[in-house]
Design an enzyme around this catalytic site. Structure first.
Site, PDB file in Angstrom:
ATOM      1  N   LYS A   1      -0.171   3.819  -2.549  1.00 57.48           N
ATOM      2  CA  LYS A   1      -1.216   4.833  -2.434  1.00 57.48           C
ATOM      3  C   LYS A   1      -0.646   6.253  -2.370  1.00 57.48           C
ATOM      4  CE  LYS A   1      -4.749   1.857  -0.318  1.00 57.48           C
ATOM      5  NZ  LYS A   1      -4.025   0.589  -0.138  1.00 57.48           N
TER       6      LYS A   1
ATOM      7  N   SER B   1       0.794  -1.232   0.000  1.00 61.15           N
ATOM      8  CA  SER B   1       0.000   0.000   0.000  1.00 61.15           C
ATOM      9  C   SER B   1       0.823   1.277   0.000  1.00 61.15           C
ATOM     10  CB  SER B   1      -0.942   0.020   1.215  1.00 61.15           C
ATOM     11  OG  SER B   1      -2.006  -0.878   1.034  1.00 61.15           O
TER      12      SER B   1
ATOM     13  N   SER C   1      -5.693   3.336   4.729  1.00 62.12           N
ATOM     14  CA  SER C   1      -5.245   2.448   3.654  1.00 62.12           C
ATOM     15  C   SER C   1      -6.409   1.669   3.056  1.00 62.12           C
ATOM     16  CB  SER C   1      -4.160   1.481   4.159  1.00 62.12           C
ATOM     17  OG  SER C   1      -3.358   1.030   3.098  1.00 62.12           O
TER      18      SER C   1
END
Length: 632
Positions: free
Chosen positions: A421, A418, A475
């Site tokens: 992101k 993640s 997240s």
């Protein structure tokens, strides 16, 4: 006699071509004098002179040819009385006509290929998002256009273009949506709509026909070039009228477009790396067309001479302005371009930290400053690096000057989960969309790869700003996917923008194939994640969201509390300025953050730790060691 060659039509055409040499020269000379006289007049007046002169260049030979074919138009002429070159041409009129016909055929083929290219672009372009179409429609109404004009996106264009006369379409490169601020894109769209209002596509097509028929005369090419220059200036003036007389915005948009095209061309000439070249989000991409110059049949905002157009826009009363008064505008235009070139070459740490506010749709949003390629980290001797027994397999600690303080297998390409992101957030913020626009979680946003859990069900509604907080602080994968799907041009345009961002940051060993990080094909190195984090730190929204311990957002009209996935944020003794965690089975526990240590800000990247506890202990060990170094 005119039929001495055995074919009166061929002979007449040959004589027409010979006489066209001096006829067009006279017309061009008269036009040059008129343009010189009207150099302080409006571009509309100069455009009219060029249009009349170019039309006369075709009409006069046509009328002359028609007269020659009449019985009263025949006359006797002795080629021996003419100068030797002209006498030879008279003796070989069929050869002259044949050469002219071959040239017209080649020019017609060129024009036909250009029209085929335009038709292919129209076929491959995709509809722009409704928000952008609404902006174009608003500009269309301001210009008094009653005809519908669709806005479509097409990859691999270098500027917006207008195609079609009876069914006009504005084609825009998808990458432009992230390359320029919305107000400047509006100025470029207004320019294209001005072409539609004036039926310039049809006029430009007829102009190309004249070029094809009189290709042999340099005067025609000069007139045609001036006509295109004046056409662009007229469109600039109409665009400024549609923007409430904001001529400065149109001038700024032209300069920004020139810089955008230069950056785009430079990025295409750089040899792509294997990793960057292989980075693809999915098999579905924005329709593209081969890179090639825009054919003359299409209309583009980049036509004409840039400095002349900027000067024309900066001078509000051109017909009354003398050259001494125009000089400051020229100097201002040159200075603007030089400053932009200097800003392009500056290192990231020299760029201003304060973002500029921009009003859009009644909401003041903060535009993220442009991000240049990532800093070059200083290579230091291994004995000067911190040697710590950290659990993470890949570590990078670097300060804002680029000095590496700790590195552990930092150049190995591994999944980053993640941490992806951060890239998603930067690309979304670059688009400068309305943060209060409502987004709806769709079935397409559901994770079918890892079947990860989510706090937002399908059908949930939230603002774009709330989705950004969910993606960065909690997240949330569905929020990240929805942000990419709601990007101007859709997911395909988002994918193209990510690839452009990767190249702009110089991340040659980074690959992103989805906006969430769930795919193990989202890979990078600890070194390049550090660069990515330093770039993300230049976005105030990312810094604010990821450095808050908790937040509240509205989902379906109800407040939801969010907590930062990095439990160090807000902890005693921790001054964290940016943070993002990540986890998948393939990536392990990952963390990137920027934190204050003494008087300096450090970027810490840890990839592939065995668990959250190990990740926290590694961070604490690094902070403690840095504090000792600062004290020493």
């Amino acid at each position: 006699m005119i039929d001495a060659s055995g074919n009166s039509a061929v002979a007449a055409l040959g004589w027409v071509l010979l006489h066209a040499l001096w006829q067009v020269a006279l017309i061009t000379g008269a036009a040059a004098i008129a343009l010189r006289t009207l150099r302080r007049a409006t571009p509309q007046a100069r455009y009219a002179v060029c249009a009349v002169a170019l039309s006369a260049c075709l009409v006069v030979p046509v009328v002359h040819g028609w007269w020659l074919l009449q019985p009263s138009g025949q006359w006797a002429d002795d080629g021996a009385l003419l100068p030797p070159p002209l006498g030879w041409m008279v003796d070989h009129l069929p050869v002259l006509v044949q050469a002219w016909a071959s040239g017209v055929g080649l020019m017609s083929l060129r024009l036909g290929l250009g029209l085929m290219w335009i038709a292919r672009c129209r076929q491959r372009a995709v509809a722009a998002p409704a928000a952008w179409q609404a902006r174009l429609d608003d500009l269309r109404h301001r210009l008094g256009l009653s005809r519908a004009v669709p806005l479509r996106l097409l990859d691999r264009l270098d500027s917006p273009i207008t195609v079609g006369a009876w069914r006009p379409v504005v084609l825009m490169p998808a990458s432009l949506l992230t390359g320029l601020p919305v107000p400047l894109i509006d100025a470029l769209l207004a320019h294209e709509l001005a072409h539609v209002r004036r039926w310039d596509f049809l006029a430009n097509l007829l102009q190309s026909v004249v070029e094809a028929l009189l290709f042999f005369h340099p005067g025609v090419w000069w007139l045609s070039s001036r006509l295109r220059q004046e056409r662009e200036q007229v469109a600039d003036a109409l665009a400024a009228e549609a923007l409430a007389g904001d001529r400065h915005r149109v001038a700024t948009a032209l300069a920004a477009l020139a810089r955008f095209r230069a950056d785009d061309a430079a990025s295409r000439t750089d040899p792509p790396s294997t990793a960057a070249d292989g980075a693809r989000f999915s098999q579905t991409t924005l329709p593209s067309t081969p890179i090639r110059p825009t054919p003359s049949a299409a209309l583009s905002a980049r036509g004409g001479h840039l400095l002349q157009r900027i000067e024309q826009l900066m001078i509000t009363t051109p017909h009354l302005t003398r050259w001494k008064l125009a000089l400051p505008a020229v100097l201002l235009a040159c200075a603007t371009l030089l400053v932009q070139a200097a800003n392009q070459a500056r290192a990231p740490e020299d760029a201003p930290d304060a973002p500029s506010p921009q009003r859009q749709s009644g909401v003041v949003t903060v535009l993220a400053p442009p991000v240049a390629a990532g800093p070059v980290f200083q290579q230091v001797d291994g004995t000067q690096l911190m040697k710590l027994p950290v659990n993470a397999r890949h570590v990078m600690v670097v300060d804002d000057t680029g000095k590496v303080l700790m590195a552990k297998d930092a150049d190995t390409v591994v999944p980053i989960a993640s941490l992806t992101k951060l890239m998603t957030a930067m690309v979304v913020l670059d688009a400068r969309q309305d943060p209060h626009q409502m987004l709806t979680i769709d079935a397409a946003d559901v994770d079918v790869l890892k079947h990860s859990r989510s706090r937002v069900p399908v059908g949930a509604r939230m603002t774009r700003a709330a989705a950004l907080e969910l993606a960065l602080m909690s997240s949330e994968n569905r929020a990240a996917a929805a942000l990419a799907r709601a990007y101007p041009g859709g997911t395909a345009a988002f994918e193209s923008a990510v690839q452009a961002k990767i190249q702009a940051l110089g991340l040659s060993r980074t690959t992103f194939v989805d906006p969430t990080g769930l795919s193990p094909a989202n890979t990078s190195t600890a070194t390049e994640v550090a660069r990515l984090s330093m770039a993300a730190a230049r976005y105030p929204d990312i810094v604010r969201i990821t450095s808050d311990k908790s937040s509240r957002v509205d989902i379906n009209g109800r407040a939801r509390e969010l907590r930062n996935t990095n439990h160090l944020v807000g902890g005693k003794g921790w001054d964290i300025k940016l943070s993002k965690t990540g986890y998948t089975n393939e990536a392990g526990r990952c963390l990137t953050m920027r934190m204050k240590s003494g008087h300096q800000t450090l970027t810490v990247v840890m990839l592939d730790a065995d668990g959250s506890a190990h990740r926290l202990r590694d961070a604490a060990l690094i902070r403690k060691s840095l504090s000792r170094l600062g004290a020493a």
